[in-house]
Scaffold this motif. Structure first.
Motif, PDB file in Angstrom:
ATOM      1  N   MET A  63     -28.972  44.467 -36.743  1.00 18.58           N
ATOM      2  CA  MET A  63     -28.735  45.868 -37.176  1.00 18.58           C
ATOM      3  C   MET A  63     -30.120  46.952 -37.064  1.00 18.58           C
ATOM      4  N   GLU A  64     -30.789  46.329 -36.524  1.00 17.49           N
ATOM      5  CA  GLU A  64     -31.617  47.461 -35.948  1.00 17.49           C
ATOM      6  C   GLU A  64     -32.787  47.269 -37.486  1.00 17.49           C
ATOM      7  N   THR A  87     -33.391  37.150 -38.379  1.00 21.04           N
ATOM      8  CA  THR A  87     -33.836  37.221 -36.578  1.00 21.04           C
ATOM      9  C   THR A  87     -33.488  37.756 -35.815  1.00 21.04           C
ATOM     10  N   SER A  88     -32.093  37.296 -35.858  1.00 20.73           N
ATOM     11  CA  SER A  88     -30.957  37.585 -35.193  1.00 20.73           C
ATOM     12  C   SER A  88     -29.997  39.068 -35.776  1.00 20.73           C
ATOM     13  N   ILE A  89     -29.510  38.529 -37.364  1.00 21.67           N
ATOM     14  CA  ILE A  89     -29.145  39.908 -37.930  1.00 21.67           C
ATOM     15  C   ILE A  89     -29.907  40.788 -37.959  1.00 21.67           C
ATOM     16  N   ALA A 118     -25.673  49.220 -14.419  1.00 17.20           N
ATOM     17  CA  ALA A 118     -26.285  48.370 -13.668  1.00 17.20           C
ATOM     18  C   ALA A 118     -27.186  47.763 -15.378  1.00 17.20           C
ATOM     19  N   ALA A 119     -27.514  48.381 -15.642  1.00 18.56           N
ATOM     20  CA  ALA A 119     -28.894  48.518 -16.544  1.00 18.56           C
ATOM     21  C   ALA A 119     -28.120  48.176 -17.686  1.00 18.56           C
ATOM     22  N   ILE A 120     -26.833  48.802 -17.513  1.00 15.93           N
ATOM     23  CA  ILE A 120     -26.275  48.356 -19.408  1.00 15.93           C
ATOM     24  C   ILE A 120     -25.764  46.921 -19.514  1.00 15.93           C
ATOM     25  N   GLN A 121     -25.798  46.195 -18.116  1.00 13.79           N
ATOM     26  CA  GLN A 121     -25.337  44.714 -17.303  1.00 13.79           C
ATOM     27  C   GLN A 121     -26.321  44.130 -17.736  1.00 13.79           C
ATOM     28  N   THR A 122     -27.308  44.305 -17.298  1.00 12.45           N
ATOM     29  CA  THR A 122     -28.377  43.332 -17.308  1.00 12.45           C
ATOM     30  C   THR A 122     -28.896  43.555 -19.411  1.00 12.45           C
ATOM     31  N   THR A 123     -29.105  44.288 -19.632  1.00 11.58           N
ATOM     32  CA  THR A 123     -29.292  44.325 -21.234  1.00 11.58           C
ATOM     33  C   THR A 123     -28.409  43.454 -22.115  1.00 11.58           C
ATOM     34  N   ARG A 124     -27.067  43.154 -21.693  1.00 14.99           N
ATOM     35  CA  ARG A 124     -25.670  42.750 -22.294  1.00 14.99           C
ATOM     36  C   ARG A 124     -26.199  41.572 -21.201  1.00 14.99           C
ATOM     37  N   SER A 125     -26.651  41.259 -20.505  1.00 14.96           N
ATOM     38  CA  SER A 125     -27.126  39.446 -19.921  1.00 14.96           C
ATOM     39  C   SER A 125     -28.263  39.017 -20.825  1.00 14.96           C
ATOM     40  N   SER A 126     -28.979  39.955 -20.966  1.00 12.28           N
ATOM     41  CA  SER A 126     -30.649  39.635 -21.297  1.00 12.28           C
ATOM     42  C   SER A 126     -30.317  39.289 -22.471  1.00 12.28           C
ATOM     43  N   ASN A 127     -29.077  40.188 -23.883  1.00 11.21           N
ATOM     44  CA  ASN A 127     -29.204  39.956 -24.500  1.00 11.21           C
ATOM     45  C   ASN A 127     -28.371  38.011 -24.883  1.00 11.21           C
ATOM     46  N   VAL A 128     -27.133  38.182 -24.377  1.00  6.21           N
ATOM     47  CA  VAL A 128     -26.678  37.074 -24.261  1.00  6.21           C
ATOM     48  C   VAL A 128     -26.967  35.736 -24.044  1.00  6.21           C
ATOM     49  N   THR A 129     -27.945  35.992 -23.288  1.00  4.98           N
ATOM     50  CA  THR A 129     -29.236  34.980 -22.473  1.00  4.98           C
ATOM     51  C   THR A 129     -30.386  34.154 -23.770  1.00  4.98           C
ATOM     52  N   ALA A 130     -30.436  35.393 -24.212  1.00  4.56           N
ATOM     53  CA  ALA A 130     -31.619  35.204 -25.384  1.00  4.56           C
ATOM     54  C   ALA A 130     -30.980  34.567 -26.987  1.00  4.56           C
ATOM     55  N   LYS A 131     -29.708  34.939 -26.643  1.00  4.55           N
ATOM     56  CA  LYS A 131     -29.410  34.447 -28.095  1.00  4.55           C
ATOM     57  C   LYS A 131     -28.234  33.048 -27.929  1.00  4.55           C
ATOM     58  N   SER A 132     -28.284  33.187 -26.508  1.00  2.00           N
ATOM     59  CA  SER A 132     -27.834  31.088 -26.189  1.00  2.00           C
ATOM     60  C   SER A 132     -29.114  30.430 -26.130  1.00  2.00           C
ATOM     61  N   SER A 133     -30.330  31.260 -26.175  1.00  4.58           N
ATOM     62  CA  SER A 133     -31.259  30.155 -25.670  1.00  4.58           C
ATOM     63  C   SER A 133     -32.179  29.932 -27.189  1.00  4.58           C
ATOM     64  N   VAL A 134     -31.530  30.869 -28.108  1.00  6.25           N
ATOM     65  CA  VAL A 134     -32.238  30.601 -29.215  1.00  6.25           C
ATOM     66  C   VAL A 134     -31.688  29.119 -29.713  1.00  6.25           C
ATOM     67  N   TRP A 135     -30.388  28.433 -29.280  1.00  3.68           N
ATOM     68  CA  TRP A 135     -29.927  27.761 -30.204  1.00  3.68           C
ATOM     69  C   TRP A 135     -29.454  27.087 -28.986  1.00  3.68           C
ATOM     70  N   SER A 136     -30.032  26.602 -27.813  1.00  7.59           N
ATOM     71  CA  SER A 136     -30.053  25.701 -26.625  1.00  7.59           C
ATOM     72  C   SER A 136     -30.175  24.559 -27.248  1.00  7.59           C
ATOM     73  N   ASP A 137     -31.159  24.574 -28.200  1.00  6.65           N
ATOM     74  CA  ASP A 137     -31.999  22.926 -27.986  1.00  6.65           C
ATOM     75  C   ASP A 137     -31.342  22.265 -29.524  1.00  6.65           C
ATOM     76  N   LEU A 138     -29.714  23.221 -29.972  1.00  8.57           N
ATOM     77  CA  LEU A 138     -28.836  22.972 -30.942  1.00  8.57           C
ATOM     78  C   LEU A 138     -28.089  21.179 -30.579  1.00  8.57           C
ATOM     79  N   PRO A 139     -27.812  21.046 -29.359  1.00 10.17           N
ATOM     80  CA  PRO A 139     -26.891  19.757 -29.579  1.00 10.17           C
ATOM     81  C   PRO A 139     -28.185  18.732 -28.792  1.00 10.17           C
ATOM     82  N   ARG A 140     -28.908  19.028 -28.358  1.00  7.19           N
ATOM     83  CA  ARG A 140     -30.151  18.018 -29.050  1.00  7.19           C
ATOM     84  C   ARG A 140     -30.574  17.339 -30.187  1.00  7.19           C
TER      85      ARG A 140
END
Length: 355
Positions: A224-225, A218-220, A23-45
């Motif tokens: 690469m940590e 920032t994403s890259i 569950a923790a791994i799934q939550t981490t993945r979900s948060s990473n996906v959400t963070a990644k999508s939120s970074v570019w969420s304003d791009l269409p507008r």
């Protein structure tokens, strides 16, 4: 406790631990996906605003009267948005709603009136070494500043520097030939349009380069940590999201636009520009134009930081919400406010040196 019961209890604990880890791994993945999508969420507008706004601005700026009206309108809206960025410590936050409204309206009217102190032909009628309109503007500026100091309107004094003076330079660009100077004959008929488009392209591409490179870096680096480049403390206090990678991307975007894109636009649109414009943008040695683009990019970034500082003092994220994905009008023109003043002075000096 029997051995069988103990083993059963251990199996239950192991199963629960595995479920918790999954569950923790799934939550981490979900948060990473959400963070990644939120970074570019304003791009269409952002892209929608650009696709609608750029052709409209291009057509308006080709007509001197419409260009003048456009920048006076932008000035008015930017001045109003600036009044909404009153610092939290200002006593005007304690005023009533009605008082605040009339106070803001007063600043807008005064700012627009000061920016309008310019009239054709005034450059030929000088007081000392200054045109009459510039002398009147300075007198009115000093008088207004003195009155506002006595009224303790310190936020308005900042507005004179970061809103009124820069937008007066924009207005001067639209009234006559390039940078507020009259042109001779048909030579340089498009100086005002060419200068305006060139400045806006450099400024907006500086912003775009900083945004895209900063987010990608920032994403890259996160994948690469690797640590990000250290940001100067004074910049981090003003705008914590700024990065040195974004700074580099902004400078590269502005310099590339100055050296490559502006000359292409001038030739593609067949603009009739003066020798002064050509010297600044087209015919000077490459290292001159590189330095010119580098300076414009730095001023654009500094202008953005100035407005970021004002917004931070007022605890505001944007100056407004009129432009989807970009914030307010002042948010879109903040990077140009220092650039246009510098460009006007440089154009005048270059023209005087050539005459």
């Amino acid at each position: 406790m029997p051995v069988a019961a103990r083993k059963k209890e251990q199996n239950v604990e192991s199963a629960s631990m595995m479920k918790g880890t999954a569950a923790a791994i799934q939550t981490t993945r979900s948060s990473n996906v959400t963070a990644k999508s939120s970074v570019w969420s304003d791009l269409p507008r952002r892209l929608a605003t650009i696709c609608i706004g750029v052709p409209m601005i291009w057509n308006m700026l080709q007509q001197p009267t419409l260009a003048y009206v456009f920048f006076m309108g932008v000035h008015t809206l930017s001045a109003w948005e600036f009044t909404l960025l009153e610092p939290m410590w200002s006593h005007q936050h304690q005023s009533g709603t009605s008082i605040q409204y009339w106070s803001r309206l007063c600043f807008c009217l005064v700012s627009v009136a000061l920016a309008s102190i310019h009239f054709p032909g005034s450059i030929h009628n000088n007081i000392g070494s200054l045109p009459i309109s510039d002398s009147l503007f300075l007198c009115a500026l000093v008088l207004t500043s003195g009155i506002w100091v006595m009224m303790e309107r310190h936020h308005w004094l900042v507005g004179l520097l970061v809103v009124t003076i820069p937008f007066r330079s924009w207005v001067m660009l639209q009234q006559l030939g390039g940078a507020g100077l009259p042109t001779k004959g048909n030579d340089g008929d498009n100086d005002a349009f060419g200068s305006t488009i060139s400045i806006l392209l450099v400024v907006w591409n500086t912003d775009t380069g900083a945004l895209v490179v900063g987010r990608l870096a920032t994403s890259i680096l996160a994948k690469m940590e690797q640590p990000r480049w250290a940001v100067p403390t004074w910049i981090e206090k003003i705008s914590p999201k700024k990065s040195m990678e974004g700074f580099l991307g902004g400078v590269l975007g502005g310099v590339w636009t100055t050296v490559q894109w502006v000359p292409w636009i001038v030739h593609w649109a067949s603009l009739d520009v003066s020798p002064t414009f050509q010297k600044l943008w087209l015919t000077s040695p490459m290292w001159h134009r590189l330095g010119f683009g580098f300076t414009l990019s730095l001023l654009a970034i500094l202008g953005d930081l100035v407005e970021s500082s004002i917004k931070r003092q007022s605890k505001s994220k944007d100056s407004g919400s009129m432009l989807p994905g970009h914030g307010g009008i002042l948010d879109r023109f903040d990077s140009s406010l220092l650039v246009v003043v510098f460009y006007q002075v440089l154009f005048q000096w270059t023209k005087a040196a050539s005459d």
